[in-house]
Design a protein around this motif. Structure first.
Motif, PDB file in Angstrom:
ATOM      1  N   ASP A 168       7.602   5.476   2.407  1.00  0.00           N
ATOM      2  CA  ASP A 168       7.678   6.858   1.933  1.00  0.00           C
ATOM      3  C   ASP A 168       6.442   7.310   1.156  1.00  0.00           C
ATOM      4  O   ASP A 168       6.526   7.981   0.155  1.00  0.00           O
ATOM      5  N   ARG A 169       5.288   6.956   1.675  1.00  0.00           N
ATOM      6  CA  ARG A 169       4.025   7.417   1.107  1.00  0.00           C
ATOM      7  C   ARG A 169       3.167   7.979   2.231  1.00  0.00           C
ATOM      8  O   ARG A 169       3.132   7.434   3.323  1.00  0.00           O
ATOM      9  N   HIS A 180       0.796  -1.229   0.000  1.00  0.00           N
ATOM     10  CA  HIS A 180       0.000   0.000   0.000  1.00  0.00           C
ATOM     11  C   HIS A 180       0.823   1.272   0.000  1.00  0.00           C
ATOM     12  O   HIS A 180       0.276   2.351  -0.228  1.00  0.00           O
ATOM     13  N   GLY A 181       2.120   1.158   0.280  1.00  0.00           N
ATOM     14  CA  GLY A 181       2.890   2.375   0.427  1.00  0.00           C
ATOM     15  C   GLY A 181       4.141   2.477  -0.406  1.00  0.00           C
ATOM     16  O   GLY A 181       4.740   3.546  -0.482  1.00  0.00           O
ATOM     17  N   HIS A 187       5.585  10.559   5.446  1.00  0.00           N
ATOM     18  CA  HIS A 187       5.685   9.105   5.345  1.00  0.00           C
ATOM     19  C   HIS A 187       4.563   8.474   6.160  1.00  0.00           C
ATOM     20  O   HIS A 187       3.923   9.127   6.969  1.00  0.00           O
ATOM     21  N   THR A 188       4.364   7.177   5.954  1.00  0.00           N
ATOM     22  CA  THR A 188       3.431   6.406   6.767  1.00  0.00           C
ATOM     23  C   THR A 188       4.241   5.611   7.772  1.00  0.00           C
ATOM     24  O   THR A 188       5.203   4.938   7.406  1.00  0.00           O
ATOM     25  N   LEU A 189       3.845   5.684   9.035  1.00  0.00           N
ATOM     26  CA  LEU A 189       4.545   4.988  10.109  1.00  0.00           C
ATOM     27  C   LEU A 189       3.573   4.053  10.821  1.00  0.00           C
ATOM     28  O   LEU A 189       2.561   4.498  11.370  1.00  0.00           O
ATOM     29  N   GLN A 238      10.673   4.690  -6.909  1.00  0.00           N
ATOM     30  CA  GLN A 238      11.653   4.269  -5.905  1.00  0.00           C
ATOM     31  C   GLN A 238      10.945   4.231  -4.555  1.00  0.00           C
ATOM     32  O   GLN A 238      10.072   5.053  -4.296  1.00  0.00           O
ATOM     33  N   SER A 239      11.351   3.313  -3.698  1.00  0.00           N
ATOM     34  CA  SER A 239      10.752   3.259  -2.361  1.00  0.00           C
ATOM     35  C   SER A 239      11.765   2.817  -1.330  1.00  0.00           C
ATOM     36  O   SER A 239      12.685   2.053  -1.620  1.00  0.00           O
TER      37      SER A 239
END
Length: 174
Positions: free
Chosen positions: A106-107, A77-78, A162-164, A84-85
């Motif tokens: 990193d989304r 999902h992210g 970012h998503t954490l 690049q991720s």
């Protein structure tokens, strides 16, 4: 042969022939690494993995398949919003009574994503779940079951976009 080894490790994780509810963080990381190896073979150099693991926690016992589903969620999902991720995996102690596992991608979460996640992690909710989202709810509920009501999973946006995903896990079962 490395791909077959990774698939074999994933099969071992999901079949649980030993019927053990708890494994070491080191073993859980081996399942996570096997999954990431398979993904890296698909995505190549577009995926970067950063690990920041407190090595004194490697022998710590946690429920089987707690970290790997959250890493899988971060990839599915992210990852790859711009080709690049980076996925960052952290494990550390906090305040002497908590183990913190974090997975960052990193989304940024959209408002719709945040709403769906809130519903999945709502302890009072009893609605239907899609098979796509059952992993994060399952992790959240198992952490609470094993380690008490203060434990669990949260998924938030960070200030840098970012998503954490953070798992707060009590150091002693509840």
């Amino acid at each position: 042969s490395s791909m077959l080894e990774a698939l074999s490790t994933m099969l071992k994780a999901t079949t649980n022939r030993e019927q053990t509810a708890f494994i070491t963080l080191e073993e859980e990381l081996s399942y996570t690494d096997a999954y990431l190896y398979i993904i890296h073979e698909r995505m190549g150099s577009r995926l970067t993995i950063i690990r920041d693991i407190d090595e004194t926690l490697l022998s710590w016992q946690l429920p089987r398949l707690i970290l790997q589903p959250i890493v899988e969620n971060a990839v599915e999902h992210g990852a790859f919003p711009n080709g690049q991720s980076t996925i960052t995996i952290r494990a550390h102690r906090a305040d002497g009574q908590w183990i913190i596992l974090e997975v960052e991608n990193d989304r940024i979460l959209s408002a719709v994503d945040e709403s769906k996640i809130a519903a999945l992690l709502d302890d009072e909710a009893d609605g239907p779940e899609s098979s796509v989202n059952i992993g994060i709810r399952n992790v959240h509920q198992r952490l609470k079951l094993y380690f008490g009501p203060e434990s669990g999973l949260s998924i938030t946006n960070t200030p840098d976009g970012h998503t954490l995903s953070t798992m707060h896990i009590g150091t002693k079962p509840g």
